[in-house]
Design a protein around this motif. Sequence first.
Motif, PDB file in Angstrom:
ATOM      1  N   VAL A  61       0.856  -1.184   0.000  1.00 52.98           N
ATOM      2  CA  VAL A  61       0.000   0.000   0.000  1.00 52.98           C
ATOM      3  C   VAL A  61       0.892   1.235   0.000  1.00 52.98           C
ATOM      4  N   ARG A  62       0.490   2.251  -0.722  1.00 52.09           N
ATOM      5  CA  ARG A  62       1.252   3.501  -0.744  1.00 52.09           C
ATOM      6  C   ARG A  62       1.423   4.053   0.668  1.00 52.09           C
ATOM      7  N   GLU A  63       2.599   4.593   0.946  1.00 49.77           N
ATOM      8  CA  GLU A  63       2.937   5.071   2.284  1.00 49.77           C
ATOM      9  C   GLU A  63       2.026   6.216   2.733  1.00 49.77           C
ATOM     10  N   GLU A  64       1.441   6.945   1.787  1.00 48.17           N
ATOM     11  CA  GLU A  64       0.555   8.061   2.151  1.00 48.17           C
ATOM     12  C   GLU A  64      -0.631   7.607   2.988  1.00 48.17           C
ATOM     13  N   PHE A  65      -1.058   6.371   2.816  1.00 48.00           N
ATOM     14  CA  PHE A  65      -2.211   5.902   3.580  1.00 48.00           C
ATOM     15  C   PHE A  65      -1.864   5.717   5.059  1.00 48.00           C
ATOM     16  N   ARG A  66      -0.623   5.464   5.364  1.00 46.56           N
ATOM     17  CA  ARG A  66      -0.215   5.287   6.755  1.00 46.56           C
ATOM     18  C   ARG A  66       0.099   6.620   7.415  1.00 46.56           C
ATOM     19  N   ARG A  67       0.392   7.640   6.620  1.00 48.67           N
ATOM     20  CA  ARG A  67       0.682   8.975   7.151  1.00 48.67           C
ATOM     21  C   ARG A  67       0.030  10.013   6.239  1.00 48.67           C
ATOM     22  N   PRO A  68      -1.298  10.129   6.271  1.00 52.07           N
ATOM     23  CA  PRO A  68      -1.981  11.024   5.328  1.00 52.07           C
ATOM     24  C   PRO A  68      -1.626  12.492   5.516  1.00 52.07           C
TER      25      PRO A  68
END
Length: 360
Positions: free
Chosen positions: A177-184
């Motif tokens: 999953v793209r890292e943005e989902f873990r640190r929006p």
Amino acid sequence: MPTRRLLILSASMGAGHDGVAGELARRLATGGVDAEVIDVLDLLPLRLGGALRWWYGWMMRTAPWLYAVIYRVFFVSDRAPSTSPLTALAAARLERLVRRRPPAAVVSTFHLAAQVTGHLRERGRLSVTSTVLLTDFAVHRLWLHPGNDGYLCPTAAAALGVTAATGRPASCHAPVVREEFRRPGADPAQVRSRIGARPDDRLVLISTGAWGVGRAERTARVLVRSGRYVPVVLCGNNGRLLRRLRGAGGGVVALGWRDDLPELMAAAHAVVDNAAGLTCTEALAAGVPVISYLPIPGHGRAGARAMARAGLSVHASDAASLLGALDRLADSSERDRQIARGTALFSSPPAEALLAHPTV
């Protein structure tokens, strides 16, 4: 400089398989691995890949019952043919491609690709190792081919099932999953304002996938009638569904394809999903509870059940169950428990590390 080259076989069926393949390639590249993504549908001659993609999209939008029959007969039945004609057609082109530009290994993120690589490996026509990276929580028979060298699975239950069926090693990997989902990194208040919602609205994202399929309108009506939730329908690339929902009004927020999905999830009370695909793992990465409701036939229904069995989501069987599941999330302890089960998936080794340093 890259010292190792991997070939990743995906398929442009919706956006989930390509999303995983693209993110995997990006991660491998940062580790010095040259990863090339190929659409397995492009390996089919006579434009069959494009025709198959169009037919699948039409079927899911207008005749999902037909897909249910096909899934039952060809995807899960023990009586189905072991190899489809499509496998042989794509295998010939993949063999030529690999001979021209030999990779160190091949990775499949789509079930047809897994059949193709297994077919070639079993016959000695693919000289490099082949790993299948499962993107479904429910493992149907088309993912499984004993010719492949190994499998990367989202859950321990899936890994056990794969090894039992194929005799090949299978291990768990953290969802890709793209890292943005873990640190929006977004202010939920700004996100609400951006989509026209009020500060105190309890937003529930309704996912329909890239193609905008399923019974999202029915789900949205349930939420609107409750008076407790504001449905935000993610219509994907289905312009007809988007226009219909926006024209109807009535308290539904309808959105087309979005690049700010991590921020939308950060502002959401929950995600209501119907396919158990990439959107689900993105929600789990973002720490947003997932509820499956009115799943699409075939892999969607099977995946929803598999996720519920693993404790990763709630499978709501009717409108009352859906609202009950959403209401229970107001209890912080219940919400935290469900979120913790999802985020625990990400404690498994990352797929790129397993592929960059294979043990099979």
